[in-house]
Structure formats: C-alpha cells, structure tokens
Design an enzyme around this catalytic site. Structure first.
Site, PDB file in Angstrom:
ATOM      1  N   MET A   1      12.981  -3.452 -10.953  1.00 45.59           N
ATOM      2  CA  MET A   1      12.778  -2.027 -10.717  1.00 45.59           C
ATOM      3  C   MET A   1      11.439  -1.781 -10.032  1.00 45.59           C
ATOM      4  O   MET A   1      10.931  -0.654 -10.010  1.00 45.59           O
ATOM      5  CB  MET A   1      12.868  -1.243 -12.025  1.00 45.59           C
ATOM      6  CG  MET A   1      14.254  -1.276 -12.638  1.00 45.59           C
ATOM      7  SD  MET A   1      14.679   0.195 -13.619  1.00 45.59           S
ATOM      8  CE  MET A   1      13.393   0.189 -14.847  1.00 45.59           C
TER       9      MET A   1
ATOM     10  N   HIS B   1       7.425 -11.077 -12.765  1.00 43.72           N
ATOM     11  CA  HIS B   1       8.485 -10.979 -11.756  1.00 43.72           C
ATOM     12  C   HIS B   1       8.379 -12.121 -10.747  1.00 43.72           C
ATOM     13  O   HIS B   1       9.390 -12.705 -10.335  1.00 43.72           O
ATOM     14  CB  HIS B   1       8.383  -9.654 -10.996  1.00 43.72           C
ATOM     15  CG  HIS B   1       8.648  -8.440 -11.834  1.00 43.72           C
ATOM     16  ND1 HIS B   1       7.647  -7.567 -12.182  1.00 43.72           N
ATOM     17  CD2 HIS B   1       9.794  -7.955 -12.380  1.00 43.72           C
ATOM     18  CE1 HIS B   1       8.169  -6.581 -12.899  1.00 43.72           C
ATOM     19  NE2 HIS B   1       9.461  -6.799 -13.040  1.00 43.72           N
TER      20      HIS B   1
END
Length: 309
Positions: A35, A42
C-alpha cells in the site's frame, strides 16, 4: 551500475499485456503487493522476490476495501516519489510498479483523484454507478485476532489480492509474516481457489531497537514509540519462558499483557494460536505463534513471534 527506472503502469489491461509478454519469453513473474509508504521491510520482500522470479512487479495501491468508515484510510501515509527511489535502491531494482487509480470503479477507468502520489484516496466502491458487489472470504481464518476488531479487513484484503493476481498473473507472490493472519489467509485462498501461485512468507523486519517495521510507525510520537518497544520485549520474554518449560498459554498471555499495559499500551488482543489453523491453544504442544495488537496513542500496532518447541 546505475539503478534502473521501473516502468510505472496504471492501466489494468496494460499490466496484463506486459505480464503475458514476459511469460511468452519464459520468464517467471514475482509480485509484491503493497500500500506504499515503503520501508526496509517492504524492500526485503522485493529482495526475496528476486530469488524466486526473473522479473518483479510491486503494486502500490491503498485499498479502500479493507478499511471501515471509522478507520484511517484518509490519513494513510503516502510518498509515491519516495517509494520509487527506495525501490531503485534494491539490488536489481524492480521491473514494474503497478499503481492503479481505483480497482473498484468500473465506469471511470481514468484517473479520478484516487490513490495518487499525494496520498489523496477516496473510496468509490459505493459511488461507482455499476457498483462493486463481489467479495472473497476466507471464512474460518479471517475470524479471531485482527478479524474481531476489523470485521471487513480480511474480506477487503482477500478481494484486492485476488484482483491483483488476476491482473498481474504472477508465478510467485511475497508477503511479510508481520501480518501473520493475512499471510495465512492468502496461502489458504491460493490453495482453495487453485491459483497457480507460490506464496512466500518473509520474517518480520525490525528496527535496530526491535520495533516491527510498519508504515504507521511514522504517526508515533517519540514517547509512544519508546513505549511501543514493550511489544517485542514482552514477546521475547514469553518465547524465552516457553523454551524454559512454561507451556501454559494463559500465563504467557498475562506476562505480555502486563508488560504492554504497564508501558502505557492498550491491548486489542494477545493470543497464542496454532500456526496453521490460527485456532487458540491452551497449552503449547506444537508450533504456535503469539500474535499481539496494541494501541499506543492513536496508532494500532501488530506484531507476532513464532514459538517452535
């Protein structure tokens, strides 16, 4: 070697066309759904995707389908340009950033102020004239843990991930195990719906002081952040106690709850569950995971620790 600029794709059909062109060349496609507002956690998922695929796609999409009206959709942090720079810093970079504007509006497929780089996010799920009314549920695994306080969350996650799978058509997808329940739900969904996709889970990425990396950490004040360290510290204490022979879950739960509340946190849940079924256990007789969600100020944090005796 200079970092390569990723191809940014916003259109669903263009994304499919790219993926199918790669597959026609015999290349394996890896997908890392995010997102945005990326952090080192990430980036570790991207590095893992490189190990299992030839080309890597990172999706950046703030999914309105997983937020209830009372949750923090409008304040979810965003820095698209910064995300691109971070992705370029990963060895090998990424091949595509899939950045759709709205995956729920079927009348207006052009940019409509949804999910842009400035973090302007609107839910057009109900506003679309045709209306989005198809949802994916993983009925048993979505209950309990985060499902208790966020009843629409996993319905939204499973649905948007299904959409991404159908658009990107990956061979491999990578999820972080910090969102343990989410990871298990995606695994079960892939199995039950016969997606030909390998789901890889990556261990929790932590800051140097042990705090689990999260895009929401930016909303913590310095005092709240220091108090939030009690989550990982208490989980480590519980794991150590279990390794020393304390297998009664109620005592381990009380240890963690007391540590977090004494630090000023408000417990959402603290549960020890089976690693596969996510069902609560009373005593540790096999692989379990201790899952915690707690509030510090207005920020809800989650963390977990696997215990394998």
């Amino acid at each position: 070697m200079a970092a390569k600029d990723p191809l940014v794709i916003t259109d669903k059909e263009e994304m499919r066309k790219w993926s199918r062109a790669m597959r026609s060349q015999g290349k394996l496609i890896g997908l890392v759904p995010t997102m945005g507002f990326l952090h080192q956690g990430h980036l570790s998922l991207v590095s893992q995707a490189h190990k299992h695929s030839n080309v890597v796609v990172v999706s950046i999409y703030v999914n309105p389908g997983q937020f209830s009206p009372t949750e923090d959709l409008s304040t979810y942090p965003s820095d698209f340009d910064g995300d691109i720079k971070k992705l370029m810093s990963v060895p090998g970079g990424v091949d595509v950033v899939f950045h759709p504007y709205n995956l729920y509006d079927y009348e207006n497929q052009s940019k409509n102020g949804v999910g842009d780089g400035d973090g302007v996010v609107m839910s057009c799920i109900e506003k679309s004239g045709t209306g989005h009314e198809t949802w994916v549920r993983v009925e048993k695994l979505e209950k309990g843990l985060c499902g208790n306080s966020r009843p629409v969350f996993f319905r939204g996650v499973a649905t948007v991930v299904t959409k991404l799978f159908n658009i990107v058509e990956p061979d491999v997808t990578v999820f972080g195990k910090k969102d343990y329940q989410q990871w298990r739900i995606i695994q079960r969904m892939v199995r039950d719906l016969d997606f030909s996709i390998k789901v890889i889970g990556v261990e929790v990425s932590r800051e140097n002081d042990g705090l689990a990396m999260s895009s929401r950490n930016v909303h913590l004040s310095p005092e709240e952040r220091a108090k939030a360290l009690s989550i990982n510290k208490s989980l480590l204490r519980a794991k150590s106690a279990a390794n020393d022979g304390q297998i009664q879950c109620e005592k381990l739960r009380n240890l963690v709850i007391q540590c977090i509340t004494n630090a000023g946190g408000k417990i959402d849940y603290a549960e020890i569950v089976d690693q596969n079924s996510l069902e609560k256990v009373e005593s540790i007789k096999g692989p379990v995971v201790f899952c915690v969600a707690a509030w510090f100020g207005k920020v809800r944090l989650i963390d977990n620790m696997e215990i394998n005796l």
